[in-house]
Write a protein that holds these residues in place. Structure first.
Motif, short mmCIF file in Angstrom:
data_model
loop_
_atom_site.label_atom_id
_atom_site.label_comp_id
_atom_site.label_asym_id
_atom_site.label_seq_id
_atom_site.Cartn_x
_atom_site.Cartn_y
_atom_site.Cartn_z
N ALA A 314 33.78 48.29 68.66
CA ALA A 314 34.39 48.55 69.97
C ALA A 314 34.66 50.05 70.15
CB ALA A 314 35.68 47.75 70.12
N THR A 315 35.12 50.70 69.10
CA THR A 315 35.38 52.14 69.16
C THR A 315 34.09 52.92 69.41
OG1 THR A 315 37.33 52.03 67.74
CG2 THR A 315 36.20 54.14 67.84
N THR A 316 33.01 52.51 68.72
CA THR A 316 31.72 53.18 68.89
C THR A 316 31.19 53.00 70.31
OG1 THR A 316 31.21 52.81 66.54
CG2 THR A 316 29.38 53.40 67.97
N ASN A 322 31.88 57.05 76.94
CA ASN A 322 32.50 58.33 77.27
C ASN A 322 31.45 59.44 77.29
OD1 ASN A 322 35.06 57.25 77.50
ND2 ASN A 322 35.77 57.92 75.49
N GLN A 323 30.55 59.40 76.31
CA GLN A 323 29.47 60.38 76.27
C GLN A 323 28.52 60.19 77.45
OE1 GLN A 323 29.35 62.92 74.34
NE2 GLN A 323 30.45 62.46 72.44
N PHE A 324 28.22 58.95 77.80
CA PHE A 324 27.29 58.69 78.90
C PHE A 324 27.84 59.21 80.23
CE2 PHE A 324 25.67 54.72 76.46
CZ PHE A 324 24.95 55.54 75.62
N ALA A 325 29.16 59.06 80.43
CA ALA A 325 29.77 59.57 81.66
C ALA A 325 29.67 61.09 81.72
CB ALA A 325 31.24 59.13 81.74
N ASN A 326 29.71 61.72 80.55
CA ASN A 326 29.63 63.18 80.49
C ASN A 326 28.18 63.69 80.45
OD1 ASN A 326 32.41 64.76 79.92
ND2 ASN A 326 32.57 62.67 79.11
N HIS A 327 27.24 62.81 80.13
CA HIS A 327 25.84 63.21 79.99
C HIS A 327 24.92 62.24 80.73
CE1 HIS A 327 26.84 66.23 76.93
NE2 HIS A 327 27.68 65.34 76.43
N PRO A 328 24.94 62.27 82.06
CA PRO A 328 24.09 61.36 82.84
C PRO A 328 22.60 61.56 82.57
CG PRO A 328 25.07 63.05 84.25
CD PRO A 328 25.76 63.13 82.93
N GLU A 366 23.19 59.39 67.52
CA GLU A 366 24.05 60.52 67.88
C GLU A 366 25.44 60.05 68.25
OE1 GLU A 366 24.40 64.85 68.82
OE2 GLU A 366 23.81 63.45 67.24
N VAL A 367 25.54 58.89 68.90
CA VAL A 367 26.86 58.30 69.19
C VAL A 367 27.61 58.02 67.90
CG1 VAL A 367 28.01 56.20 70.01
CG2 VAL A 367 26.30 57.32 71.44
N GLN A 368 26.92 57.42 66.93
CA GLN A 368 27.57 57.08 65.66
C GLN A 368 27.96 58.33 64.89
OE1 GLN A 368 24.49 54.18 64.23
NE2 GLN A 368 26.27 52.86 63.97
N ALA A 485 41.85 56.97 61.12
CA ALA A 485 40.76 56.39 61.91
C ALA A 485 40.68 57.09 63.27
CB ALA A 485 40.99 54.90 62.10
N LYS A 486 39.47 57.21 63.79
CA LYS A 486 39.27 57.85 65.08
C LYS A 486 39.66 56.91 66.22
CE LYS A 486 35.44 60.90 63.76
NZ LYS A 486 36.08 62.19 63.98
N VAL A 487 40.18 57.49 67.28
CA VAL A 487 40.53 56.74 68.48
C VAL A 487 39.96 57.49 69.68
CG1 VAL A 487 42.39 55.85 69.92
CG2 VAL A 487 42.65 55.87 67.42
N PRO A 488 39.03 56.89 70.44
CA PRO A 488 38.44 57.58 71.59
C PRO A 488 39.35 57.53 72.82
CG PRO A 488 37.48 55.41 71.38
CD PRO A 488 38.43 55.57 70.21
N ASP A 489 39.03 58.34 73.80
CA ASP A 489 39.81 58.40 75.04
C ASP A 489 39.61 57.13 75.86
OD1 ASP A 489 41.26 59.18 77.23
OD2 ASP A 489 39.71 60.52 78.03
#
Length: 499
Positions: A314-316, A322-328, A366-368, A485-489
């Motif tokens: 789920a975090t990934t 989040n990356q897709f919204a920033n990189h259309p 790259e996401v991972q 552990a990482k937590v995304p926005d």
């Protein structure tokens, strides 16, 4: 006067012993007696705004293999692929045992997959890998489950869409999707309208636990946590117990029904993980029993599979969108590739398409790399003398593949802060140096589940929806950079626009 003399003598002995020990280890910052490098770690984490940048500072300063003393114990971090492969794959039999955080060992009582060692752990790992393989994980059988889950969640979105657009709390959406998928695999239940509150309660507990999983909580003895940080201890213990009890209750009810004859397990065709375990336990009990096959063991194995399997995927996914919204432009390239192989989206993306989706694979890699779920990877303990980069290490040394630092290693991944899927197409060797699931005997048992989920969920959602920010763009920086552990926005929402 005598007290000062004794104290000085003890301090001198500690300094001498530590100095002699340090000479045999890979380089690192000068450690202080008793507290080690904790002050430097805190300072560089603060200065560089996170645990991972602090590790990257140490790597640049001392090399790809460096030693950090956490208190009086040296911990060796390995931040390059070749050395990690040599240590944890070629010599993996020396590194089967994990250094268990005292709080985890206390809560799980040496049961389960994540926070356990020894024969029970080894047997549970073998059983879990075999069971997942028999249940079709990574093949068509598992694909059907995932596509059914995607269809169900997308139908809920479409029902609330206005002019083909729906505003999505994407963190919650992916947590529910993955949680439902994992729950179905383990205990045969999806999360639907009537039982969603159960999921959101467990989700809340997982979020609370993430707040307390700092590197310091993981090394402190339980008695210190109890005495000086009782609130942190209580929240961690209660959270872990409640998650284990939730999945355990379903298994215990089925076990009671099986004993009374109300429920019959089909040994040849178990409907979920619990069925497979109960069938194996019954078989073992007829043959004299095995200490790994008990209801207590099942409860903690389910808890580990549920928590780790849900949280990481789920975090990934949240990080990905989040990356897709920033990189259309990345989404556009993926969709062009997907439309070509699915006849303009006339059918779902399938696992059989994997050999044709090079750019999607590169993007997931790259996401991972960016998501790297653990800021601080689990530590291993060597069971005999070993050699690393010319250093002769004694039995019992503590070391790890510091995955987060490896994935940010600019000697391997040029401009590591940049989100650039093309790097994996331009240099195909890079994909082998990406190790989001770890290496060796303690690599993730759910690797094939996660790979299948990520591929099908990302691919099929981008076939159905365009991704746009709702208001401000989500941050691609992690929210808790000082935690383990990482937590995304998840503070902003996204718009899913029907194609």
């Amino acid at each position: 006067m005598i007290f000062i003399l004794v104290l000085t003598t003890i301090l001198a002995i500690l300094i001498i012993r530590q100095h002699r020990k340090a000479k045999k280890l890979p380089p690192g910052p000068t450690a202080l007696p008793l507290i080690g490098n904790i002050p430097q770690l805190v300072y560089h984490a603060w200065r560089n705004k996170g645990i991972v940048p602090a590790f990257e500072y140490f790597r640049k300063t001392y090399g790809n293999v460096f030693t950090i003393w956490l208190g009086p114990f040296p911990h060796i971090s390995i931040a390059d692929f070749d050395t990690n492969y040599e240590v944890f794959v070629k010599n993996g039999n020396h590194y089967k045992d994990r250094l268990l955080a005292p709080i985890f060992e206390h809560c799980n009582e040496s049961h389960g997959l994540v926070f356990a060692n020894g024969e029970i752990w080894a047997e549970m790992r073998r059983f879990t890998l075999l069971t997942f393989r028999n249940m079709g994980v990574g093949r068509d059988i598992h694909e059907d489950r995932v596509l059914e889950e995607i269809d169900g969640r997308c139908a809920e979105l479409d029902a609330t869409a206005v002019d083909g657009k729906v505003v999505v709390n994407h963190g919650e959406f992916f947590e529910l999707m993955v949680g439902s998928m994992i729950n179905s695999l383990l205990v045969g239940k999806r999360f639907e309208e009537h039982n969603k509150p159960e999921f959101f309660h467990i989700r809340h507990l997982l979020h609370e636990l993430n707040k307390y999983f700092t590197i310091f909580d993981m090394i402190l003895p339980v008695w210190i946590l109890k005495k000086f940080f009782p609130h942190r201890y209580q929240r961690t213990k209660e959270g872990m117990d409640e998650i284990a009890n939730y999945v355990g209750r379903i298994a215990e009810k089925r076990f009671e029904d099986m004993k009374s004859g109300k429920y019959i397990v089909d040994e040849e065709n178990p409907k979920d993980f619990v069925d497979a375990f109960l069938a194996k336990m019954e078989k073992e009990n007829k043959n004299g029993g095995h200490p790994a096959y008990t209801m207590k063991s099942l409860k903690f194995v389910l808890s580990d599979l549920w928590s780790a399997g849900h949280d990481t995927t789920a975090t990934t996914l949240t990080s990905a969108f989040n990356q897709f919204a920033n990189h259309p432009e990345v989404v556009k390239k993926i969709r062009t590739e997907l439309m070509k192989i699915t006849n303009n989206g006339s059918r779902p993306l399938s696992l059989q398409d994997r050999t044709e989706t090079h750019y999607l694979y590169a993007t997931i890699a790259e996401v991972q790399r960016h998501a790297s779920i653990l800021n601080v990877n689990f530590w291993k303990v060597s069971d005999g003398p070993t050699k690393i980069n010319g250093y002769e290490l004694d039995s019992g040394e503590i070391l790890t593949a510091q995955v987060s630092a490896l994935h940010a290693n600019e000697d391997i991944f040029k401009n590591p802060k940049e989100f650039n899927p093309d790097r994996f197409l331009q240099n195909e060797k890079l994909i082998s140096q990406l190790i989001p699931f770890g290496l060796g005997k303690r690599s993730c048992v759910g690797e094939n589940i996660a790979k299948t989920n990520l591929y099908l969920m990302i691919g099929n959602l981008l076939l159905r929806y365009d991704i746009q920010p709702h208001g401000k763009l989500p941050s691609t920086e992690e929210i808790l950079p000082y935690s383990s552990a990482k937590v995304p926005d998840t503070s902003v929402k996204l718009e899913f626009v029907k194609l």
